[in-house]
Design an enzyme around this catalytic site. Sequence first.
Site, PDB file in Angstrom:
ATOM      1  N   MET A 160       1.767   9.048  -0.548  1.00  0.00           N
ATOM      2  CA  MET A 160       2.442  10.036   0.301  1.00  0.00           C
ATOM      3  C   MET A 160       3.132   9.307   1.453  1.00  0.00           C
ATOM      4  SD  MET A 160       0.147  13.440   0.210  1.00  0.00           S
ATOM      5  CE  MET A 160      -1.046  12.967   1.438  1.00  0.00           C
ATOM      6  N   GLY A 208      -3.931  -0.815   2.241  1.00  0.00           N
ATOM      7  CA  GLY A 208      -4.669  -0.144   1.157  1.00  0.00           C
ATOM      8  C   GLY A 208      -3.727   0.261   0.034  1.00  0.00           C
ATOM      9  N   HIS A 209      -2.595   0.876   0.386  1.00  0.00           N
ATOM     10  CA  HIS A 209      -1.617   1.278  -0.642  1.00  0.00           C
ATOM     11  C   HIS A 209      -1.047   0.040  -1.348  1.00  0.00           C
ATOM     12  CE1 HIS A 209      -1.097   4.689   2.325  1.00  0.00           C
ATOM     13  NE2 HIS A 209      -1.321   5.355   1.197  1.00  0.00           N
ATOM     14  N   GLY A 235      -6.773   4.664  -5.140  1.00  0.00           N
ATOM     15  CA  GLY A 235      -7.747   3.953  -4.311  1.00  0.00           C
ATOM     16  C   GLY A 235      -9.131   4.581  -4.367  1.00  0.00           C
ATOM     17  N   ASP A 278     -10.472   7.439  -1.821  1.00  0.00           N
ATOM     18  CA  ASP A 278     -10.532   8.847  -2.221  1.00  0.00           C
ATOM     19  C   ASP A 278     -11.301   8.900  -3.542  1.00  0.00           C
ATOM     20  OD1 ASP A 278      -8.752  10.002  -0.129  1.00  0.00           O
ATOM     21  OD2 ASP A 278      -7.320   8.648  -1.035  1.00  0.00           O
ATOM     22  N   GLN A 325     -11.105  12.070  -5.625  1.00  0.00           N
ATOM     23  CA  GLN A 325      -9.766  12.204  -6.225  1.00  0.00           C
ATOM     24  C   GLN A 325      -9.641  11.310  -7.470  1.00  0.00           C
ATOM     25  OE1 GLN A 325      -5.824  12.356  -4.061  1.00  0.00           O
ATOM     26  NE2 GLN A 325      -5.825  10.188  -4.550  1.00  0.00           N
ATOM     27  N   VAL A 339      -9.815  -0.864   0.950  1.00  0.00           N
ATOM     28  CA  VAL A 339      -9.396  -1.962   1.834  1.00  0.00           C
ATOM     29  C   VAL A 339      -9.779  -1.562   3.255  1.00  0.00           C
ATOM     30  CG1 VAL A 339      -7.449  -3.333   2.669  1.00  0.00           C
ATOM     31  CG2 VAL A 339      -7.514  -2.577   0.285  1.00  0.00           C
ATOM     32  N   SER A 367      -3.871   6.427   6.396  1.00  0.00           N
ATOM     33  CA  SER A 367      -2.703   6.820   7.188  1.00  0.00           C
ATOM     34  C   SER A 367      -3.148   7.673   8.367  1.00  0.00           C
ATOM     35  CB  SER A 367      -1.726   7.626   6.332  1.00  0.00           C
ATOM     36  OG  SER A 367      -1.503   6.959   5.123  1.00  0.00           O
ATOM     37  N   ARG A 368      -4.273   8.360   8.218  1.00  0.00           N
ATOM     38  CA  ARG A 368      -4.731   9.270   9.282  1.00  0.00           C
ATOM     39  C   ARG A 368      -5.373   8.523  10.443  1.00  0.00           C
ATOM     40  NH1 ARG A 368      -5.618  12.837   4.511  1.00  0.00           N
ATOM     41  NH2 ARG A 368      -4.186  14.585   4.844  1.00  0.00           N
TER      42      ARG A 368
HETATM   43  O1  PAF Z   1      -3.901   9.874  -2.456  1.00  0.00           O
HETATM   44  C1  PAF Z   1      -2.785  10.335  -2.136  1.00  0.00           C
HETATM   45  O2  PAF Z   1      -2.063   9.750  -1.311  1.00  0.00           O
HETATM   46  C2  PAF Z   1      -2.295  11.633  -2.760  1.00  0.00           C
HETATM   47  O3  PAF Z   1      -3.338  12.535  -2.937  1.00  0.00           O
HETATM   48  C3  PAF Z   1      -1.523  11.423  -4.085  1.00  0.00           C
HETATM   49  C4  PAF Z   1      -2.422  10.839  -5.157  1.00  0.00           C
HETATM   50  C5  PAF Z   1      -0.339  10.520  -3.842  1.00  0.00           C
HETATM   51  C6  PAF Z   1      -1.010  12.781  -4.602  1.00  0.00           C
HETATM   52  O4  PAF Z   1      -0.149  13.381  -3.690  1.00  0.00           O
END
Ligand code: PAF
Length: 273
Positions: A21, A27-28, A138, A141, A144, A167, A177-178
Site C-alpha cells: 500500500m 520490510g517491504h 510479510g 501481518d 493476513q 524486519v 508504515s504506521r
Molecule cells: O499488507 C498490506 O500492505 C495490504 O494488506 C495488501 C496485502 C497490500 C493488500 O492491500
Amino acid sequence: MQKTALIIKRSGKTIGLVPTMGGLHEGHLSLLDAIRNKCDVLVASIFVNPVQFGPGEDFKRYPRDFQRDEKLLDERGCDIIFYPSDDEIYPYGFSTYVNVENLTDGLCGKSRPVHFRGVTTVVTKLFLITRCDIACFGQKDGQQAAVIKRMARDLNIPVEIVTAPIVRESDGMAMSSRNNYLSPEERKRALCLKKALDIAEHMVAEGECDTTEIIGEMRSFIELVEGAEIEYIEAVDPDDMTPKQKVDRPTMFALAVKIGKTRLIDNCIVNVN
Ligand code: PAF
C-alpha cells in the site's frame, strides 16, 4: 498491467508480485529480495485499498508518496510498478468480494470486521491482473499471510505464496508504515510490543508451555506502560489461527496494542525445544 503480464507470460517468463500500500520501508523491500531469484519479472503494486479500512480508520491519513516509493523500488531492482487508481480497481457498480471464513474471525478480524474481506478481494484482483506465479507477504501481518495462503489453496489460485520474516529496527521494533504516526515519546513506549514477545520467547525457552501463563505475563508487562492499551494478546496455530492452550508445536504469539491513537501489531512464532 494485465496486457503487459499476458505478453510476459506468452514469452515463457514468470512473474513475481509484491503487493503493497506504499509508504515503503525496509520490510517491504525485503519482500522483493525474498522472491527476486524465483521469478523473471518482479512486479510491485502500490494501492491504498479503501475496502480494507473500516470507518474511522486511517485510510485518509495513510502515507502516499509515489515518487519516494518509486525511487526505492527502482533502486531495489523492481521491474514494473503497478499503481492503479481507485476507479480502476473498483469501477462503478463493483459488487464481487472474496471472503475467507473462520481464520478471519479472531485476532485482527475481531476489531476490524471488514478488513480481511477487503484484503482478500484486492489480493485476488492483483493476482488476476498481474498474472503472477509467486507472491510475497510479510510475517509481520501473520494472520493476513495465513488467510491469503488459505484463500489460494481453497480457490485453486496457481500462485505460490511466500512469507518473509519480520524486519525490525535496531531496537527491535517491527517496521511498519504506521510507526510514522508515533511521537518520539510514543515510539519509545511502542517497544513494549516486542518486549512482550521477548517475554513469551524467554518463558518458552525456560520450559513454560501453558499459553495462559505466558499471555498473563505479557499482559502484566504491557499494562505497566503508560498510554498503551491492549486490544488482544493471543496464542494461535500459525496456519489456521485456532487458539492454543499449550506450546506443543509451532505457536504464534500475536498482539495488537494501541499506543496513543496508533494501533500496532507484532508477533513471533515459538516452538518447544
Ligand atoms: O499488507 C498490506 O500492505 C495490504 O494488506 C495488501 C496485502 C497490500 C493488500 O492491500
